[in-house]
Motif scaffolding. Structure first.
Motif, PDB file in Angstrom:
ATOM      1  N   PHE A  67       5.252   6.633 -15.166  1.00 19.38           N
ATOM      2  CA  PHE A  67       5.032   5.656 -14.092  1.00 19.38           C
ATOM      3  C   PHE A  67       6.430   5.170 -13.765  1.00 19.38           C
ATOM      4  O   PHE A  67       7.120   4.646 -14.647  1.00 19.38           O
ATOM      5  CB  PHE A  67       4.134   4.513 -14.585  1.00 19.38           C
ATOM      6  CG  PHE A  67       4.031   3.378 -13.609  1.00 19.38           C
ATOM      7  CD1 PHE A  67       3.101   3.414 -12.575  1.00 19.38           C
ATOM      8  CD2 PHE A  67       4.862   2.269 -13.705  1.00 19.38           C
ATOM      9  CE1 PHE A  67       3.004   2.369 -11.656  1.00 19.38           C
ATOM     10  CE2 PHE A  67       4.771   1.223 -12.796  1.00 19.38           C
ATOM     11  CZ  PHE A  67       3.844   1.275 -11.767  1.00 19.38           C
ATOM     12  N   LEU A  85       2.033   9.057 -12.488  1.00 19.53           N
ATOM     13  CA  LEU A  85       1.003   8.028 -12.318  1.00 19.53           C
ATOM     14  C   LEU A  85       1.450   6.901 -11.383  1.00 19.53           C
ATOM     15  O   LEU A  85       0.741   5.912 -11.218  1.00 19.53           O
ATOM     16  CB  LEU A  85       0.647   7.435 -13.692  1.00 19.53           C
ATOM     17  CG  LEU A  85       0.084   8.437 -14.713  1.00 19.53           C
ATOM     18  CD1 LEU A  85      -0.070   7.760 -16.079  1.00 19.53           C
ATOM     19  CD2 LEU A  85      -1.257   8.992 -14.258  1.00 19.53           C
ATOM     20  N   ASP A 141      -0.883   6.798  -8.455  1.00 17.56           N
ATOM     21  CA  ASP A 141      -2.212   7.316  -8.774  1.00 17.56           C
ATOM     22  C   ASP A 141      -3.098   6.225  -9.378  1.00 17.56           C
ATOM     23  O   ASP A 141      -2.925   5.849 -10.533  1.00 17.56           O
ATOM     24  CB  ASP A 141      -2.023   8.484  -9.760  1.00 17.56           C
ATOM     25  CG  ASP A 141      -3.309   9.241 -10.011  1.00 17.56           C
ATOM     26  OD1 ASP A 141      -4.382   8.732  -9.635  1.00 17.56           O
ATOM     27  OD2 ASP A 141      -3.237  10.335 -10.598  1.00 17.56           O
ATOM     28  N   GLU A 142      -4.061   5.760  -8.594  1.00 19.12           N
ATOM     29  CA  GLU A 142      -4.932   4.681  -9.075  1.00 19.12           C
ATOM     30  C   GLU A 142      -6.266   5.207  -9.615  1.00 19.12           C
ATOM     31  O   GLU A 142      -7.170   4.433  -9.917  1.00 19.12           O
ATOM     32  CB  GLU A 142      -5.172   3.672  -7.942  1.00 19.12           C
ATOM     33  CG  GLU A 142      -3.901   2.913  -7.599  1.00 19.12           C
ATOM     34  CD  GLU A 142      -4.101   1.803  -6.584  1.00 19.12           C
ATOM     35  OE1 GLU A 142      -3.764   0.653  -6.903  1.00 19.12           O
ATOM     36  OE2 GLU A 142      -4.577   2.100  -5.481  1.00 19.12           O
ATOM     37  N   SER A 161      -9.041   6.689 -12.214  1.00 21.75           N
ATOM     38  CA  SER A 161      -9.242   6.309 -13.615  1.00 21.75           C
ATOM     39  C   SER A 161      -9.951   7.401 -14.416  1.00 21.75           C
ATOM     40  O   SER A 161     -10.328   7.194 -15.557  1.00 21.75           O
ATOM     41  CB  SER A 161     -10.031   4.995 -13.701  1.00 21.75           C
ATOM     42  OG  SER A 161     -11.234   5.148 -13.006  1.00 21.75           O
ATOM     43  N   THR A 195       1.198  -2.196 -15.203  1.00 21.85           N
ATOM     44  CA  THR A 195       0.535  -1.161 -14.384  1.00 21.85           C
ATOM     45  C   THR A 195       0.678   0.215 -15.049  1.00 21.85           C
ATOM     46  O   THR A 195      -0.231   1.044 -14.985  1.00 21.85           O
ATOM     47  CB  THR A 195       1.133  -1.141 -12.961  1.00 21.85           C
ATOM     48  OG1 THR A 195       1.233  -2.482 -12.502  1.00 21.85           O
ATOM     49  CG2 THR A 195       0.274  -0.354 -12.000  1.00 21.85           C
ATOM     50  N   ARG A 200      -2.458   2.561 -16.240  1.00 24.66           N
ATOM     51  CA  ARG A 200      -2.641   3.928 -15.738  1.00 24.66           C
ATOM     52  C   ARG A 200      -2.635   4.957 -16.864  1.00 24.66           C
ATOM     53  O   ARG A 200      -3.308   5.976 -16.787  1.00 24.66           O
ATOM     54  CB  ARG A 200      -1.581   4.230 -14.685  1.00 24.66           C
ATOM     55  CG  ARG A 200      -1.782   3.262 -13.529  1.00 24.66           C
ATOM     56  CD  ARG A 200      -1.303   3.717 -12.222  1.00 24.66           C
ATOM     57  NE  ARG A 200      -1.655   2.670 -11.258  1.00 24.66           N
ATOM     58  CZ  ARG A 200      -1.068   2.485 -10.114  1.00 24.66           C
ATOM     59  NH1 ARG A 200      -0.112   3.288  -9.744  1.00 24.66           N
ATOM     60  NH2 ARG A 200      -1.455   1.518  -9.300  1.00 24.66           N
TER      61      ARG A 200
END
Ligand code: FMN
Ligand code: SF4
Ligand code: SF4
Length: 260
Positions: A12, A39, A42-43, A45, A69, A73
């Motif tokens: 991330f 990530l 990229d939300e 799950s 965050t 993720r």
């Protein structure tokens, strides 16, 4: 001897410093197959199964902890006993409990922590007027990251049994200090190109319905400064009172710290 042929690079990284370090570590490992899981935007799950891959997990440090965050993720990952190299990247102040937090999360996700590294990246709040670790990671950092990757591979290939990885940090971790909601703003140089919209990890930015302005949802903003750094016209500004303090107090170069 342990053998694997694939490296998985998970990161991330809103301003790309964690990404650069993670890639350099991957290069140092030098396996024939490298897969990247970015990530940052990229939300989703849905679970990501990782099996028999030497995995690099890289994230920035926010307030001496792993950026929340990033943690959120990464919770999608399923380690299935894959070995993991843990990397935190911080803006030359300190990484405090971030690396130990990343190690603990890796264990909880089913990885076997192999090694850890704290590297320095240009601070998200750095500007040309108030530089903080400007330009890092530089070539020296990237060389060190590649060397670290090579040593991680050697450890993996030579170890009959990987024992608990000790890294710097405290348990319980430092308290999270999210601070007051705040976000960057656009100045008169903004020509509404939308580049900042595309890089926002939390989708906090939009173009107004009449197409004339950029609007930011302050409650979604994580102050990552991806939008500030991508703006082609220097039209996006984050006025943080911390920038001047960080510039003044944390200008002595810090070097990567590695744990095996
Ligand atoms: C909200 C926030 C908090 C931060 N807290 C710290 C910190 O506690 N210590 C530090 O040295 N750098 C801190 N930084 C700087 C980032 O860790 C650093 O710039 C990092 O290289 C950013 O990673 P990225 O390029 O992968 O986004 C912070 C940055 C942000 C946006
Ligand atoms: S990237 Fe810069 S110029 Fe483009 S819309 Fe965003 S603030 Fe405006
Ligand atoms: S609006 Fe906030 S969260 Fe979005 S890119 Fe800019 S600083 Fe990051």
């Amino acid at each position: 001897m342990n053998t694997l042929t694939t490296t998985r690079i998970v990161f991330f990284s809103p301003t790309h410093t964690s990404e650069k370090i993670a890639r350099a570590v991957g290069e140092g490992i030098g396996m024939p197959r490298r897969i990247e899981t970015d990530l940052t935007l990229d939300e989703d799950s849905s679970p990501i199964e990782i099996k028999d891959e030497l995995t690099i997990l890289a994230a920035p440090v926010y307030g001496g902890r792993v950026a929340p965050t990033a943690l959120k993720r990464m919770k999608r990952l399923r380690g299935n006993h894959s070995p993991a190299i843990l990397i935190v990247v911080y803006g030359n102040r300190d990484y405090e409990d971030a690396l130990i937090e990343l190690r603990d999360m890796a264990v909880a996700l089913g990885f076997i922590p192999l090694a850890g590294g704290a590297f320095v990246g240009e601070h998200s709040f750095s500007t040309p007027e108030l530089p903080i670790a400007e330009g890092r990671p530089d070539e020296t950092d990237l060389r060190e990251a590649r060397r670290f990757g090579k040593e991680c591979l050697e450890k993996w290939e030579q170890s009959a049994d990987i024992t608990t990885l000790s890294v710097k940090g405290n348990i319980p971790y430092k308290a999270l200090t999210p601070g007051q909601p705040a976000c960057p703003a656009c100045n008169e140089k903004c020509f509404v190109c939308g580049e900042c919209v595309d890089v926002c990890p939390t989708h906090a930015i939009r173009i107004s319905d009449d197409g004339e302005r950029i609007e930011t949802d302050v409650n979604r903003c994580i102050k990552c400064c991806a939008c500030v750094k991508v703006c082609p016209n220097s039209a996006r500004i984050f006025s943080s009172p911390f920038a001047a303090i960080l510039h003044e107090k944390f200008n002595a170069r810090r070097e990567p710290e590695l744990f095996f």
